[in-house]
Design a protein around this motif. Structure first.
Motif, PDB file in Angstrom:
ATOM      1  N   GLY A 231    -171.478  49.125  14.536  1.00  0.00           N
ATOM      2  CA  GLY A 231    -170.410  48.498  13.900  1.00  0.00           C
ATOM      3  C   GLY A 231    -169.232  48.426  14.795  1.00  0.00           C
ATOM      4  O   GLY A 231    -168.427  47.454  14.869  1.00  0.00           O
ATOM      5  N   ARG A 232    -168.861  49.539  15.458  1.00  0.00           N
ATOM      6  CA  ARG A 232    -167.689  49.516  16.367  1.00  0.00           C
ATOM      7  C   ARG A 232    -167.827  48.498  17.558  1.00  0.00           C
ATOM      8  O   ARG A 232    -167.005  47.715  17.828  1.00  0.00           O
TER       9      ARG A 232
ATOM     10  N   TYR B 210    -163.490  50.475   8.007  1.00  0.00           N
ATOM     11  CA  TYR B 210    -163.600  51.078   9.523  1.00  0.00           C
ATOM     12  C   TYR B 210    -165.103  51.075   9.619  1.00  0.00           C
ATOM     13  O   TYR B 210    -165.804  51.725   8.734  1.00  0.00           O
ATOM     14  N   PRO B 211    -165.610  50.834  10.875  1.00  0.00           N
ATOM     15  CA  PRO B 211    -167.178  50.861  11.238  1.00  0.00           C
ATOM     16  C   PRO B 211    -167.384  52.363  11.430  1.00  0.00           C
ATOM     17  O   PRO B 211    -166.513  53.217  11.884  1.00  0.00           O
TER      18      PRO B 211
END
Ligand code: SF4
Ligand code: SF4
Lengths: 329, 205
Positions: free
Chosen positions: B30-31, B24-25
């Motif tokens: 990253g998101r 997961y970011p």
């Protein structure tokens, strides 16, 4: 205002009302059939040939069912709420040109009830009022799940009202009019003139918002299937519940008319071919509503809000700014 | 069908593998990248295509129940049947009463008499289907393979006590003559290839 105009308008109102009430019924038939075929089922089969009379059977059932008013509800508001949904859906139809004008027995008919020069604004406004149906129904129901569903529905409606309005602003700036007839005239030159080519972003945004406006999957939060009950309609029975249903399906049909009229050239030059083209485009968008219901899951309310306020609305604003700049220079 | 794959409880060598899930970011960039990637990967259209493909193929699985029925296994234990002898066409039941005796819900009732040829004859025979639990003991105990279970599972009734009588369960004589009597393959029935497995009793003891 002469008598002939008055009679013509009344006839048009009655025709639109009858046709779209019937279409709303037939729409449920198509929905069941399309969903069934996509899920490898047969759908309604027993009433009439291919289950075609299922609509009539449902109608008889809804009309003859007992009209229950539960004891703890606020009776007047509870009773009026479904009427609001159905009535606003049909009122919005007044400004939609369903077909190009044609001549019948030497008399020119304009298949639009009232060509008001603020057509789109009127349609969006009335559709916004349609929110009060589910909202008041849920609040008056004395049922916590109805209330929750109504609150959720109101939040979605209001948020997506913003996206609808902003996305449509750019095409309005280009056309310079709010009447759907003028929109159609602007795009009458053929496929190359369609607004979708100059405003693809606005088209996508409006289309997405249309799903929220009609409360269809993937934005089917208003009657939340995960709660197993029918959201704001839980306490309703018989024809009052049927009115919610008619409102929803009529809304789907009207939105399916509005999208091609705004972005895909409408009925074009007004020939017979153009009229059939408009009906074909309308059918596609209606089919797409059913198609997504078979294919896509619902999104969570917080994801929906995130999508609206953090993604779609900024894009819509940027789209307006760019359109403005391009038009200025 | 072999059982080995079910008996082997060691999952590690059965072709199981962990699904490759991205981390997961953790930061906003990253998101953001994940949102962009998901937006333009077009997975929504895959879903649309799958359902449209099924609609075009029109490969419908619906069984329109009252008109069409699914075939039912020969060992299924539904409402009983009484079989006839293939050669003479008389009923197989010899009135021994074992089924009445063994029935754990006491739902079989029968009465017999000695007929003019001094053979035992069944005069009354009924099964209370409201009590029957379709355990199959009666079919198993019957020495003549007379009472067996059939495939008629639609035994809904408007009252708790409802009965089948001997005459209703008995194979109709014309069905027998047409060769339509089916042997029951369930518990208590003769297993296939029984002839080959029968051994002569050694007479030497
Ligand atoms: S199936 Fe079981 S319960 Fe039913 S009649 Fe036979 S022995 Fe009795
Ligand atoms: S066990 Fe078989 S032979 Fe004996 S009475 Fe019952 S049905 Fe007849």
């Amino acid at each position: 205002m002469d008598i002939a105009y008055l009679i013509e308008t009344v006839i048009k109102v009655v025709v639109v009302l009858l046709i779209f009430s019937a279409l709303a019924g037939i729409g449920t038939y198509f929905e069941r059939k399309v969903l069934a075929f996509m899920q490898r089922r047969l759908g309604p089969m027993y009433v009439g040939p291919f289950g075609l009379l299922q609509v009539a059977a449902d109608g008889v059932k809804l009309f003859t069912k007992e009209d229950i008013i539960p004891s703890n509800v606020v009776p007047n508001i509870f009773k009026i709420a479904p009427v609001i949904t159905a009535a606003t859906a049909f009122m919005a139809a007044a400004a939609i040109p369903f077909l190009p004008q044609f001549t019948l027995f030497g008399y020119t008919v304009h298949p639009i009830v009232a060509d008001i020069n603020i057509g789109i604004l009127y349609i969006l406004g009335i559709m916004g009022v349609g929110l009060y149906g589910p909202l008041l129904g849920g609040m008056a129901s004395a049922n916590k799940f109805s209330l929750l569903s109504a609150a959720r529905g109101a939040a979605v409606f209001i948020s997506y009202e913003v996206v609808t309005g902003l996305s449509i602003l750019a095409p309005i700036m280009m056309v310079g009019s709010l009447s759907l007839i003028d929109f159609n005239a602007y795009q009458a030159g053929g496929i190359g003139d369609w607004i979708i080519w100059s405003q693809p972003v606005a088209f996508i945004l409006f289309w997405i918002a249309a799903f929220a406006e009609t409360g269809r999957t993937p934005f089917h939060l208003i009657a939340n299937d995960h709660e197993i009950i029918d959201g704001f309609g839980t306490e309703y029975s018989g024809m009052r519940w049927g009115l919610f249903f008619i409102g929803e399906y009529a809304n789907m049909f009207f939105i399916s008319f509005i999208i091609p009229l705004l972005f895909l050239g409408g009925y074009g030059d007004g020939s017979l071919l153009g009229a059939l083209g408009l009906l074909a485009k309308m059918s596609f968008f209606f089919f797409f509503f059913l198609w997504t219901r078979a294919a896509w899951p619902d999104v969570r309310p917080d994801q929906l809000m995130w999508l609206c306020w953090k993604v779609l609305m900024p894009i819509a604003v940027i789209n307006i700014v760019i359109t403005g700049l391009v038009m200025m220079f | 069908m072999h059982n080995e794959q079910f008996n082997n409880r060691n999952v590690s060598d059965n072709g199981y593998y962990l699904v490759d899930i991205e981390d997961y970011p953790t930061d906003n960039w990253g998101r953001f990248k994940r949102v962009i990637k998901r937006t333009f990967r077009g997975e929504l259209f895959v879903g649309l295509w799958v359902v449209l493909r099924e609609m075009i193929k029109f490969d419908i699985h619906t069984v329109q129940y009252p008109q069409e029925k699914m075939p039912i296994g020969p060992r299924y234990r539904a409402v009983h049947e009484m079989k006839r002898l293939w050669e003479s066409g008389t009923e197989r039941c010899i009135g021994c009463g074992l089924c009445e005796k063994i029935c754990i819900s006491n739902c079989i009732r029968m009465d017999t008499k000695i007929d003019e040829n001094s053979r035992k004859e069944v005069t009354e025979y009924s099964i209370n289907l409201g009590r029957c639990i379709f355990c199959g003991y009666c079919a198993e105990v019957c020495p003549e393979l007379a009472i067996v279970h059939g495939g008629r599972y639609e035994n809904a009734s408007d009252q708790r006590e409802h009965f089948v009588l001997f005459e209703d369960m008995l194979t109709p004589i014309d069905a027998l003559k047409a060769g339509k009597q089916l042997e029951f393959e369930g518990f208590g029935a003769i297993t296939p290839h029984e002839d080959e497995r029968v051994k002569k009793t050694p007479l030497s003891y």
